[in-house]
Design a protein around this motif. Structure first.
Motif, short mmCIF file in Angstrom:
data_model
loop_
_atom_site.label_atom_id
_atom_site.label_comp_id
_atom_site.label_asym_id
_atom_site.label_seq_id
_atom_site.Cartn_x
_atom_site.Cartn_y
_atom_site.Cartn_z
N PHE A 12 12.51 23.36 23.27
CA PHE A 12 11.74 23.65 22.05
C PHE A 12 10.25 23.80 22.38
N GLN A 57 5.45 24.33 12.19
CA GLN A 57 6.24 23.19 12.63
C GLN A 57 7.73 23.50 12.59
N GLN A 58 8.47 22.71 13.31
CA GLN A 58 9.93 22.87 13.36
C GLN A 58 10.57 21.50 13.22
N LEU A 94 6.63 19.54 16.46
CA LEU A 94 8.08 19.39 16.56
C LEU A 94 8.39 18.04 15.92
N LYS A 115 9.73 17.20 7.46
CA LYS A 115 8.60 18.13 7.36
C LYS A 115 7.34 17.30 7.17
#
Length: 208
Positions: free
Chosen positions: A9, A127-128, A115, A120
Motif C-alpha cells: 500500500f 487516505q485509504q 493509510l 476514515k
C-alpha cells in the motif's frame, strides 16, 4: 506474510508521488476503562523494519523492542488520546476517529497521505481505509504498536497508581472477570466509561 507485502500500500502511494505516508491506528476501543489511544507514524520511504506486525500478534517484549526502533527510525510520530468522559459523550466510534485525527494533526511533519486501519480520519487528506490494515501495512502496524505500547504503559504506570484496587495493569481496562467484579464491589472510577459499564451494573441489579 513477507515484509515486501507489508509495503504494497505504501509503494502504491510512493508511486503517486506521496512522500510522507502516515499509518494510523487506535487501541482501547473495547475497554471499559481509560482513554482510547491512536497513533500516526510516518516511516522513511523504503524502510523495512523486521518483525513489525499487528500489535495483537506480538508479545509485550517484542512490542517494546519494536516501539524503540519505530520511535528511532520514524520521520514523525504522534499519539492522540480521547478520555472516557468524551467517549461517553460522543460514542466510541467517534472518539476513535477523534483520537486518530489528533494523532495526524500533531505530527511534526505533515502527512500527505494516510493509510488507516478500517476507518476514515476526518481531515481533508487523501487516505485509504484498509481492512485488517495492521496485518497488511507496515505503517499501520507501526502505528498499532506505538498506540498499544503507549496505552499499556499508562495502564501499568499512571492509571494503576491512580486506581490500584482495580487490576488495571493486569487487564488493561478490558472486561475481564476480575475487572467486572471490582467495578461491582468498589463502584466505577471517574475513568470508567459509563456507557460501557451500564450493562454490567444493570445485570448485577437483576441478580438480587
Amino acid at each position: 506474510m513477507s515484509s515486501i507485502d507489508m509495503l504494497s500500500f505504501e509503494k502504491a502511494g510512493w508511486e503517486q508521488s506521496y512522500r510522507r505516508i502516515a499509518g494510523v491506528d487506535e487501541v482501547g476501543r473495547g475497554c471499559l476503562f481509560g482513554d482510547v489511544v491512536a497513533a500516526a507514524v510516518i516511516l522513511p520511504e523504503g524502510l523495512i523494519i523486521d518483525g513489525v506486525d499487528d500489535s495483537k500478534k506480538l508479545t509485550a517484549k517484542k512490542r517494546d523492542a519494536l516501539y524503540e526502533i519505530i520511535m528511532e527510525q520514524a520521520l514523525a510520530v504522534c499519539v492522540g488520546h480521547v478520555e472516557s468522559a468524551v467517549i461517553d459523550e460522543i460514542n466510541i466510534k467517534q472518539a476513535s476517529r477523534l483520537a486518530m485525527k489528533k494523532a495526524v494533526e500533531g505530527l511534526g511533519e505533515a502527512a500527505d497521505y494516510l493509510l488507516v486501519d478500517a476507518e476514515k480520519v476526518d481531515l481533508p487528506l487523501p487516505q485509504q481505509a484498509i481492512i485488517k490494515g495492521d496485518a497488511n501495512s507496515q505503517s499501520i502496524a507501526a502505528a498499532s504498536i506505538v498506540a498499544k505500547v503507549t496505552r499499556d504503559r499508562l495502564c501499568e504506570g499512571l492509571w494503576e497508581e491512580l486506581y490500584p484496587d482495580y487490576g488495571i495493569k493486569i487487564h488493561k481496562g478490558y472486561a475481564t472477570k476480575l475487572h467486572r467484579e471490582q467495578i461491582l464491589s468498589l463502584g466505577p472510577t471517574p475513568m470508567h466509561r459509563r456507557s460501557f459499564i451500564g450493562k454490567i451494573l444493570a445485570e448485577q441489579q437483576t441478580l438480587f
